[in-house]
Design a protein around this motif. Structure first.
Motif, short mmCIF file in Angstrom:
data_model
loop_
_atom_site.label_atom_id
_atom_site.label_comp_id
_atom_site.label_asym_id
_atom_site.label_seq_id
_atom_site.Cartn_x
_atom_site.Cartn_y
_atom_site.Cartn_z
N VAL A 288 0.84 -1.20 0.00
CA VAL A 288 0.00 0.00 0.00
C VAL A 288 0.87 1.25 0.00
N MET A 289 1.95 1.21 0.76
CA MET A 289 2.87 2.34 0.80
C MET A 289 3.44 2.63 -0.59
N ASP A 290 3.85 1.60 -1.30
CA ASP A 290 4.42 1.79 -2.64
C ASP A 290 3.41 2.43 -3.58
N GLU A 291 2.17 1.92 -3.54
CA GLU A 291 1.13 2.45 -4.43
C GLU A 291 0.79 3.90 -4.09
N LEU A 292 0.59 4.17 -2.81
CA LEU A 292 0.19 5.52 -2.40
C LEU A 292 1.33 6.52 -2.57
N LEU A 293 2.55 6.09 -2.29
CA LEU A 293 3.69 6.99 -2.45
C LEU A 293 3.84 7.40 -3.91
N ASP A 294 3.66 6.45 -4.80
CA ASP A 294 3.74 6.77 -6.23
C ASP A 294 2.65 7.76 -6.64
N HIS A 295 1.44 7.53 -6.13
CA HIS A 295 0.32 8.43 -6.46
C HIS A 295 0.51 9.80 -5.81
N TYR A 296 0.96 9.80 -4.57
CA TYR A 296 1.22 11.04 -3.83
C TYR A 296 2.28 11.87 -4.55
N ALA A 297 3.33 11.21 -4.99
CA ALA A 297 4.41 11.90 -5.68
C ALA A 297 3.93 12.47 -7.02
N SER A 298 3.10 11.70 -7.73
CA SER A 298 2.59 12.18 -9.03
C SER A 298 1.72 13.42 -8.86
N LEU A 299 0.87 13.40 -7.83
CA LEU A 299 0.02 14.57 -7.58
C LEU A 299 0.86 15.78 -7.16
N THR A 300 1.87 15.54 -6.36
CA THR A 300 2.74 16.64 -5.94
C THR A 300 3.46 17.25 -7.13
N GLU A 301 3.97 16.40 -8.00
CA GLU A 301 4.66 16.90 -9.21
C GLU A 301 3.70 17.68 -10.10
N LYS A 302 2.44 17.23 -10.15
CA LYS A 302 1.45 17.94 -10.96
C LYS A 302 1.27 19.37 -10.47
N TRP A 303 1.16 19.54 -9.16
CA TRP A 303 0.98 20.89 -8.61
C TRP A 303 2.26 21.71 -8.69
N MET A 304 3.40 21.06 -8.62
CA MET A 304 4.66 21.80 -8.76
C MET A 304 4.83 22.34 -10.17
N ARG A 305 4.27 21.64 -11.15
CA ARG A 305 4.31 22.15 -12.52
C ARG A 305 3.41 23.38 -12.69
N GLU A 306 2.52 23.58 -11.72
CA GLU A 306 1.67 24.77 -11.72
C GLU A 306 2.33 25.91 -10.94
N ASP A 307 3.64 25.78 -10.71
CA ASP A 307 4.46 26.80 -10.04
C ASP A 307 4.21 26.91 -8.54
N TYR A 308 3.71 25.83 -7.93
CA TYR A 308 3.62 25.80 -6.47
C TYR A 308 4.93 25.25 -5.92
N SER A 309 5.26 25.68 -4.70
CA SER A 309 6.45 25.14 -4.04
C SER A 309 6.17 23.69 -3.63
N PHE A 310 7.23 22.99 -3.24
CA PHE A 310 7.05 21.59 -2.85
C PHE A 310 6.09 21.48 -1.67
N ASP A 311 6.25 22.34 -0.67
CA ASP A 311 5.38 22.27 0.51
C ASP A 311 3.92 22.51 0.15
N GLU A 312 3.68 23.52 -0.68
CA GLU A 312 2.31 23.83 -1.09
C GLU A 312 1.73 22.71 -1.96
N ALA A 313 2.55 22.22 -2.86
CA ALA A 313 2.10 21.16 -3.77
C ALA A 313 1.79 19.88 -3.00
N SER A 314 2.62 19.55 -2.02
CA SER A 314 2.39 18.32 -1.25
C SER A 314 1.13 18.45 -0.40
N ARG A 315 0.85 19.65 0.11
CA ARG A 315 -0.38 19.85 0.89
C ARG A 315 -1.62 19.67 0.01
#
Length: 235
Positions: A25-52
């Motif tokens: 479950v950790m592997d699946e969720l971490l991959d999804h969590y990272a993908s969503l974070t990267e998506k928001w970072m491409r919208e010019d959000y910082s890592f902290d904002e994107a991860s939230r």
């Protein structure tokens, strides 16, 4: 692309805020969590904002924990279907030949051995699946207690282990339940705590019980082999 330190922080969130306890479950969720974070970072959000934002999309801690429970139930259901599929295959050609040989062996064994030995063999068969987990248990003990490593549990291993509980049910139904029933009717005067009553009644019944125990062990062994080949990862 996230750095290793950023991935470590995301993993920390899942581990300590969502209480993820299974490696798969950790592997699946971490991959999804990272993908969503990267998506928001491409919208010019910082890592902290994107991860939230990604965390909220995942459903926060409670929602993520619900995903873990749903994943666990789904895997357990799939495993039960696979086990029954293996059982049904033993009654189809050409595996039916093996089944008939097992039945013949059970009948010949019942005719040759006393009920006390038959009950002991029944006990060994229905609880034998637990022996398969001894090597991995020793390995986990070494890693956790000796090496002091913090490991997540393998969900696949847990659900395969849980499937072995049907051996407990067989033992309770065949050995313990008759003892309980007879003790209730005879007030314990004609019952013994280890007497194999069902194996004393009729040869055909004893053969059927022996057949069930052997088939259970064979089908579980095949199920275990299939899933252990995929790996019981602990991370």
């Amino acid at each position: 692309m996230l750095t290793s330190e950023q991935l470590r922080l995301l993993r920390h969130d899942l581990l300590h805020l969502a209480n993820i306890s299974y490696s798969e479950v950790m592997d699946e969720l971490l991959d999804h969590y990272a993908s969503l974070t990267e998506k928001w970072m491409r919208e010019d959000y910082s890592f902290d904002e994107a991860s939230r934002k990604a965390w909220n999309e995942l459903g926060n801690g409670r929602g993520i924990l619900h995903i873990q429970e749903r994943y666990k139930k789904l895997l357990l259901h799939q495993l039960q279907l696979q086990h029954w599929s293996i059982v049904r295959r033993y009654f189809r050609w050409p595996t039916l030949i093996t089944t008939l040989l097992v039945g013949t062996l059970a009948y010949l064994t019942v005719r040759a051995w006393p009920s006390s030995i038959l009950s002991a063999l029944f006990f060994v068969c229905v609880f034998a699946p637990y022996l398969l987990f001894i090597p991995s248990e020793l390995r986990l003990f070494w890693q956790k207690q000796i090496q002091k490593r913090a490991l997540l549990t393998s969900l696949r291993r847990e659900v395969v282990y849980r499937q072995a509980r049907y051996g407990n049910y067989l033992y309770l139904f065949v050995i313990q339940l008759p003892i309980l029933v007879i003790s209730l009717f005879f007030d314990g005067t004609n019952s013994r705590t280890s007497r194999p009553y069902l194996f004393e009644w009729h040869t055909a019944l004893s053969a059927a019980l022996a057949f069930v125990a052997i088939m259970y062990t064979l089908t579980y062994l095949e199920l275990y082999t299939k899933h252990s080949a995929k790996g019981f990862a602990n991370a």
